[in-house]
Design an enzyme around this catalytic site. Structure first.
Site, mmCIF file in Angstrom:
data_model
loop_
_atom_site.group_PDB
_atom_site.id
_atom_site.type_symbol
_atom_site.label_atom_id
_atom_site.label_comp_id
_atom_site.label_asym_id
_atom_site.label_seq_id
_atom_site.Cartn_x
_atom_site.Cartn_y
_atom_site.Cartn_z
ATOM 1 N NE ARG A 102 -3.911 -2.164 1.988
ATOM 2 C CZ ARG A 102 -3.702 -3.260 2.715
ATOM 3 N NH1 ARG A 102 -2.701 -3.296 3.567
ATOM 4 N NH2 ARG A 102 -4.479 -4.295 2.595
ATOM 5 C CE LYS A 149 -0.847 13.520 -14.315
ATOM 6 N NZ LYS A 149 -1.247 14.025 -15.641
ATOM 7 C CD GLU A 209 6.587 15.775 -22.810
ATOM 8 O OE1 GLU A 209 5.841 16.737 -22.548
ATOM 9 O OE2 GLU A 209 6.151 14.646 -23.146
ATOM 10 C CE LYS A 231 4.989 17.394 -14.298
ATOM 11 N NZ LYS A 231 5.172 16.084 -14.833
ATOM 12 C CD GLU A 233 -4.218 16.150 -15.288
ATOM 13 O OE1 GLU A 233 -3.112 15.616 -15.049
ATOM 14 O OE2 GLU A 233 -4.856 15.965 -16.332
ATOM 15 N NE ARG A 250 0.424 16.708 -12.838
ATOM 16 C CZ ARG A 250 1.113 15.949 -12.017
ATOM 17 N NH1 ARG A 250 0.905 16.032 -10.717
ATOM 18 N NH2 ARG A 250 2.017 15.103 -12.470
ATOM 19 C CG ASN A 310 -2.716 16.504 -20.134
ATOM 20 O OD1 ASN A 310 -1.724 15.821 -19.867
ATOM 21 N ND2 ASN A 310 -3.788 16.541 -19.354
ATOM 22 C CG HIS A 367 0.985 15.212 -23.786
ATOM 23 N ND1 HIS A 367 1.678 16.346 -24.157
ATOM 24 C CD2 HIS A 367 1.867 14.432 -23.121
ATOM 25 C CE1 HIS A 367 2.926 16.236 -23.710
ATOM 26 N NE2 HIS A 367 3.061 15.099 -23.089
ATOM 27 C CG HIS A 391 -0.898 10.263 -24.715
ATOM 28 N ND1 HIS A 391 -1.374 10.764 -23.530
ATOM 29 C CD2 HIS A 391 0.442 10.152 -24.551
ATOM 30 C CE1 HIS A 391 -0.359 10.954 -22.695
ATOM 31 N NE2 HIS A 391 0.745 10.610 -23.296
ATOM 32 C CG HIS A 436 6.146 9.888 -24.805
ATOM 33 N ND1 HIS A 436 4.799 9.661 -24.616
ATOM 34 C CD2 HIS A 436 6.413 11.048 -24.148
ATOM 35 C CE1 HIS A 436 4.281 10.623 -23.894
ATOM 36 N NE2 HIS A 436 5.241 11.479 -23.579
HETATM 37 P P1 NAD Z 1 12.506 5.489 -21.833
HETATM 38 O O1 NAD Z 1 12.474 5.375 -20.384
HETATM 39 O O2 NAD Z 1 12.029 4.348 -22.643
HETATM 40 O O3 NAD Z 1 13.986 5.845 -22.271
HETATM 41 C C1 NAD Z 1 14.284 5.963 -23.661
HETATM 42 C C2 NAD Z 1 15.433 5.026 -24.061
HETATM 43 O O4 NAD Z 1 16.658 5.585 -23.608
HETATM 44 C C3 NAD Z 1 15.350 3.616 -23.467
HETATM 45 O O5 NAD Z 1 15.817 2.719 -24.430
HETATM 46 C C4 NAD Z 1 16.328 3.704 -22.303
HETATM 47 O O6 NAD Z 1 16.874 2.433 -22.000
HETATM 48 C C5 NAD Z 1 17.378 4.621 -22.837
HETATM 49 N N1 NAD Z 1 18.108 5.414 -21.841
HETATM 50 C C6 NAD Z 1 17.580 6.069 -20.787
HETATM 51 N N2 NAD Z 1 18.523 6.821 -20.199
HETATM 52 C C7 NAD Z 1 19.665 6.604 -20.870
HETATM 53 C C8 NAD Z 1 20.977 7.118 -20.747
HETATM 54 N N3 NAD Z 1 21.294 8.045 -19.851
HETATM 55 N N4 NAD Z 1 21.930 6.665 -21.599
HETATM 56 C C9 NAD Z 1 21.610 5.748 -22.562
HETATM 57 N N5 NAD Z 1 20.378 5.263 -22.754
HETATM 58 C C10 NAD Z 1 19.426 5.686 -21.923
HETATM 59 O O7 NAD Z 1 11.677 6.756 -22.353
HETATM 60 P P2 NAD Z 1 11.515 8.260 -21.862
HETATM 61 O O8 NAD Z 1 11.421 9.023 -23.126
HETATM 62 O O9 NAD Z 1 12.500 8.666 -20.859
HETATM 63 O O10 NAD Z 1 10.091 8.226 -21.160
HETATM 64 C C11 NAD Z 1 8.921 7.920 -21.885
HETATM 65 C C12 NAD Z 1 7.868 7.423 -20.908
HETATM 66 O O11 NAD Z 1 7.609 8.455 -19.949
HETATM 67 C C13 NAD Z 1 6.552 7.110 -21.560
HETATM 68 O O12 NAD Z 1 6.088 5.872 -21.059
HETATM 69 C C14 NAD Z 1 5.620 8.219 -21.089
HETATM 70 O O13 NAD Z 1 4.284 7.815 -20.992
HETATM 71 C C15 NAD Z 1 6.204 8.528 -19.749
HETATM 72 N N6 NAD Z 1 5.885 9.874 -19.243
HETATM 73 C C16 NAD Z 1 5.420 9.975 -17.976
HETATM 74 C C17 NAD Z 1 5.141 11.222 -17.441
HETATM 75 C C18 NAD Z 1 4.687 11.339 -16.004
HETATM 76 O O14 NAD Z 1 4.306 12.432 -15.577
HETATM 77 N N7 NAD Z 1 4.745 10.291 -15.241
HETATM 78 C C19 NAD Z 1 5.310 12.371 -18.209
HETATM 79 C C20 NAD Z 1 5.796 12.237 -19.509
HETATM 80 C C21 NAD Z 1 6.083 10.973 -20.018
HETATM 81 N N1 GLY Z 2 3.154 14.985 -17.810
HETATM 82 C C1 GLY Z 2 1.928 15.549 -17.390
HETATM 83 C C2 GLY Z 2 1.771 15.684 -15.915
HETATM 84 O O1 GLY Z 2 2.673 15.342 -15.184
HETATM 85 O O2 GLY Z 2 0.757 16.115 -15.463
#
Ligand code: NAD
Ligand code: GLY
Length: 365
Positions: free
Chosen positions: A127, A149, A191, A228, A238, A243, A247, A250, A254, A267
């Protein structure tokens, strides 16, 4: 890239407040930071992926030696497919094997996929147990690691299962960005350009400088984290609409990502297309000037991000994916538009016809 850099940004959320440390050479200090936050800490699990682990886990694990804290590693395959319920179950089973309890700590070491997955596992395990974010991509440093998130995808749509769970600390070491492949480096700028578009139009010039290798990436990352952080502080869950401004780009982004199938478009590439469409809709519906639309589009192009839809992606698939969006309520979409660069708002004037025209418009940029 200009290094070194160091700055701490506080996210004020009452009892859930935390620091975001931005800088270089921070990984060797992770153990000490964890001990400072949790003096009685005994067990830590670092969750990472198969690309990031081999480069950075040794330094993070090594930072715990001599602290009296045991530190184990769980590595999942790199890529969006790891943001799945089945993978979350495996990671939680790993926590059980290692004997994590509510006084233990999870560390998410990687990009947004790892942050979302490990954060979600920390949120649901027993939890809820605390976690730290060590984001290693541009996107995760400026966006996903801050704000709490967490979640995973369903086959039907992205981020459909999850919860809010704020980290206890974020350590954004901009030095880790040097090992990012070019494509992943670029996609994070979608972003950053979004943040400028909704909140800070002066930042367009700074982004351009970094694109031309003249700017300070640490300062740019910190400026984005502060944007942010202020939004999250004002609307953590949100609920007020503020917040939701994050989006921008997005809703369509998405839908494009879902229609393409996980992994075909990064992404950030899908968000780039969503930003172009949202900027054009803003010009059509809320008075955004043509110069700003061009500025957003040309900055995206400068980072080699797509501004035209791939030929094999059908408009019908994109619109159908959009109907699963959480922002759809009673057949209407809450869609973020710009009145001007830096001035975003949530509109309910956008219809499916507008969205369908906007998607068609992405065929000829
Ligand atoms: P990711 O985590 O897949 O990383 C991209 C690639 O880079 C992967 O292959 C990873 O292994 C590699 N990588 C990461 N750091 C590295 C480094 N320093 N050196 C070499 N390789 C490296 O993708 P991302 O673009 O970081 O994140 C995308 C995800 O984030 C999506 O799932 C999206 O939905 C999510 N997201 C979440 C929020 C939130 O608020 N929680 C906001 C925006 C996006
Ligand atoms: N990436 C959108 C949020 O964190 O609200």
């Amino acid at each position: 890239m200009t290094l070194p850099f160091s700055q701490t940004i506080r996210v004020e959320l009452g009892s859930r407040s935390y620091d975001v440390k931005v800088g270089t050479n921070l990984l060797s200090g992770v153990g000490a930071e964890a001990k400072l936050l949790f003096p009685n800490l005994k067990k830590v699990v670092v969750v990472t992926d198969s690309n990031v682990g081999p480069i950075y886990s040794k330094e993070v694990l090594g930072s715990f030696s001599g602290t009296g804290i045991s530190c184990e590693l769980i590595t999942v395959p790199a890529g969006e497919a790891s943001k799945a319920m089945s993978r979350a179950q495996e990671v939680c089973s790993g926590f059980t094997r290692v004997g994590l309890d509510r006084k233990s700590l999870v560390i998410a070491l990687g990009g947004g996929v790892i942050g979302d997955l490990a954060g979600y596992c920390a949120a649901i395990y027993q939890r809820g147990i605390p976690y730290l974010q060590i984001p290693t991509t541009v996107l995760s440093q400026v966006d996903s690691s801050v704000g709490g998130k967490t979640g995973v995808n369903l086959p039907e749509a992205k981020n459909m299962v999850g919860c809010f769970h704020q980290p206890s600390l974020v350590i954004a070491d901009v030095g880790t960005l040097t090992s990012l492949p070019d494509k992943e480096w670029s996609e994070g700028f979608a972003e950053i350009i979004k943040h400028a578009a909704i909140r800070d139009a002066d930042m367009f010039d700074e982004i351009q400088k970094v694109a031309n290798r003249e700017g300070d990436i640490g300062a740019l990352i910190a400026r984005n984290i502060a944007i942010k952080a202020r939004i999250v502080e004002a609307d953590e869950h949100e609920t007020t609409g503020l917040r939701a401004l994050l989006n921008f780009g997005h809703t369509l982004g998405h839908a494009i990502e879902n229609a393409a199938g996980y992994g075909r478009l990064l992404h950030g590439e899908a968000i780039s297309l969503g930003l172009v469409a949202a900027a054009r809709l803003s010009a059509q519906l809320s008075g955004l000037n043509a110069e700003s639309v061009t500025r957003i589009t040309s900055l995206l192009k400068l980072f080699h991000l797509p501004t035209e839809l791939p030929d094999d992606l059908s408009e019908e698939e994109i619109l159908s994916a959009m109907r699963h969006d959480k922002k759809f309520e009673a057949g209407r979409i809450r869609f973020v538009l710009l009145r001007a660069a830096g001035d975003a708002f949530v509109s309910d004037a956008v219809t499916l016809d507008h969205l369908s025209q906007a998607v068609r418009g992405l065929r000829n940029s």
